[in-house]
Design an enzyme around this catalytic site. Structure first.
Site, PDB file in Angstrom:
ATOM      1  CG  HIS A   5      11.878 -33.188  63.314  1.00 39.83           C
ATOM      2  ND1 HIS A   5      12.126 -32.684  62.066  1.00 39.83           N
ATOM      3  CD2 HIS A   5      10.899 -34.115  63.163  1.00 39.83           C
ATOM      4  CE1 HIS A   5      11.347 -33.283  61.180  1.00 39.83           C
ATOM      5  NE2 HIS A   5      10.599 -34.144  61.814  1.00 39.83           N
ATOM      6  CE  LYS A  48       3.831 -30.513  59.699  1.00 34.61           C
ATOM      7  NZ  LYS A  48       3.190 -31.255  58.589  1.00 34.61           N
TER       8      LYS A  48
END
Ligand code: PAF
Length: 295
Positions: free
Chosen positions: A37, A164
Site C-alpha cells: 500500500h 496483485k
C-alpha cells in the site's frame, strides 16, 4: 496528514485544493496496510500534488460473511504508518457514510445492487466471469460499487491500484471507461516479501506453519515464467496442479494462463499479444492470490 471521517468534510477540503489547481491522486484500500500500500502512496506522489488514501473495509465485496468478520482492522497502526509515509489525506469513513440502509439490506439479501451504475448499463462482459469472479460471486459488483462511490467523493485525477489484484484492475479500468469517469487508472507493481510472497493484508492471518509453505506460490509462478516459452500451456498447468496435489496445507483453487486484455484462459501463446499467469490458493485460515506477467 489530515484525517476525515465524513464525506462532507473530505469533499469540502478537496474542493479547496482543486481551486488551488492541485492535482489529486487516490489510493483506495481496506486497511491493514503494508509496504504494498505504501508503494501506492509513493507512486501517487510521483504523479500528483496531493495524495488521498482511503481505509474502508467494504462489506459489499465479501461473498463470505466470515471473511468480512475476520478481515483485519488496524486503523490506529494504519494511521501512524500513513503519517510517516507522506500521505496527505486519510479518509476513514464509517459504513453508514458510504452505504444507505437499503443498499446494505440488498447485500444482506444477496441481491446484486446495480444502482451504483447510475442508469448506465455497465457490463463487464466476460471479465468478471472467470477466476475471482467465478469463485467469489458478487465480489466484483461490490468492488465496482464502492470504488465508483469513492471516486465520486474524491474525484481524483489519477487512482492507484496494485497489480496483485490483476482482475480487479481490469474491472476498474472497464468501469471507469463505461461510466465515462475522467480518471486515469495507474497499475502499480506487486511488492513482495524477501522470500517472494506477494504482500497482502491477509498474510497476517497465516499460521507459522502456513507461512513457511506459502512462498511456493510465487516460486511456482516464477518457475512458470522461466519455462513457458519451451512448454505447452497444458504442461505448465500440470506442473502447478501436480505440485499442489501433494501439498497438505495449501489447496489450489485455480491456476490459469490468461490473455491480459480479455482475462480469458488461453491454450496457445501465439493467439495472445500479452499473457499473465494467475493463481488462487486456499489454506485453513486464509485464501491468497498472486500472478506474474509472462510477456
Ligand atoms: O483492493 C482493495 O483493497 C479493495 O478491493 C478496494 C479496491 C479498496 C475496494 O474496496
Amino acid at each position: 496528514m489530515i484525517v476525515f471521517n465524513t464525506a462532507e468534510q473530505l469533499k469540502n477540503h478537496l474542493n479547496d485544493l482543486r481551486a488551488q489547481k492541485k492535482t489529486i491522486g487516490f489510493a483506495p484500500t481496506m486497511g491493514a496496510l503494508h509496504q504494498g500500500h505504501i508503494s501506492l502512496i509513493r507512486i501517487a506522489h510521483q504523479h500528483c500534488d496531493v495524495v488521498v488514501c482511503s481505509v474502508f473495509v467494504n462489506p459489499t465485496q465479501f461473498n463470505d460473511i466470515k471473511d468480512l468478520d475476520k478481515y483485519p482492522r488496524t486503523i490506529l497502526a494504519d494511521t501512524s504508518l500513513l503519517r510517516t509515509s507522506n500521505c496527505d489525506i486519510l479518509f476513514a469513513p464509517e459504513v453508514s457514510e458510504i452505504y444507505t440502509e437499503e443498499e446494505l439490506e440488498m447485500k444482506r439479501n444477496n441481491q446484486e445492487d446495480r444502482t451504483w451504475m447510475e442508469g448506465k448499463s455497465v457490463d463487464f462482459g466476460l471479465l468478471d466471469k472467470v477466476m475471482e469472479g467465478a469463485h467469489r460471486p458478487g465480489h466484483f459488483n461490490g468492488v465496482a460499487q464502492v470504488v465508483s462511490k469513492l471516486f465520486r467523493l474524491v474525484n481524483p485525477d489519477k487512482a492507484f491500484f496494485g497489480q496483485k489484484d490483476f482482475q480487479q484492475l481490469s474491472i476498474i479500468k472497464s468501469m471507469v471507461t463505461q461510466m465515462e469517469m475522467p480518471i486515469e487508472i495507474v497499475a502499480c507493481p506487486i511488492v513482495r516479501e524477501e522470500d517472494g510472497l506477494a504482500m497482502s493484508s491477509r498474510n497476517r492471518r497465516l499460521t507459522p506453519e502456513e507461512r513457511k509453505e506459502v512462498p511456493s506460490i510465487s516460486k511456482l509462478l516464477f518457475f512458470i515464467k522461466d519455462i513457458y516459452k519451451t512448454h505447452p500451456i497444458k504442461r505448465l498447468k500440470e506442473v502447478v496442479e501436480n505440485y499442489y496435489a501433494l501439498e497438505k496445507l495449501i489447496k489450489l483453487e485455480y491456476f490459469e494462463i490468461v490473455d491480459s486484455e480479455t482475462l480469458q484462459p488461453i491454450t496457445n501463446f501465439n493467439n495472445s499479444k500479452s499473457a499473465v499467469a494467475c493463481i488462487a490458493v486456499k489454506l485453513e485460515s486464509v485464501r491468497l492470490i498472486d500472478n506474474v506477467i509472462l510477456y
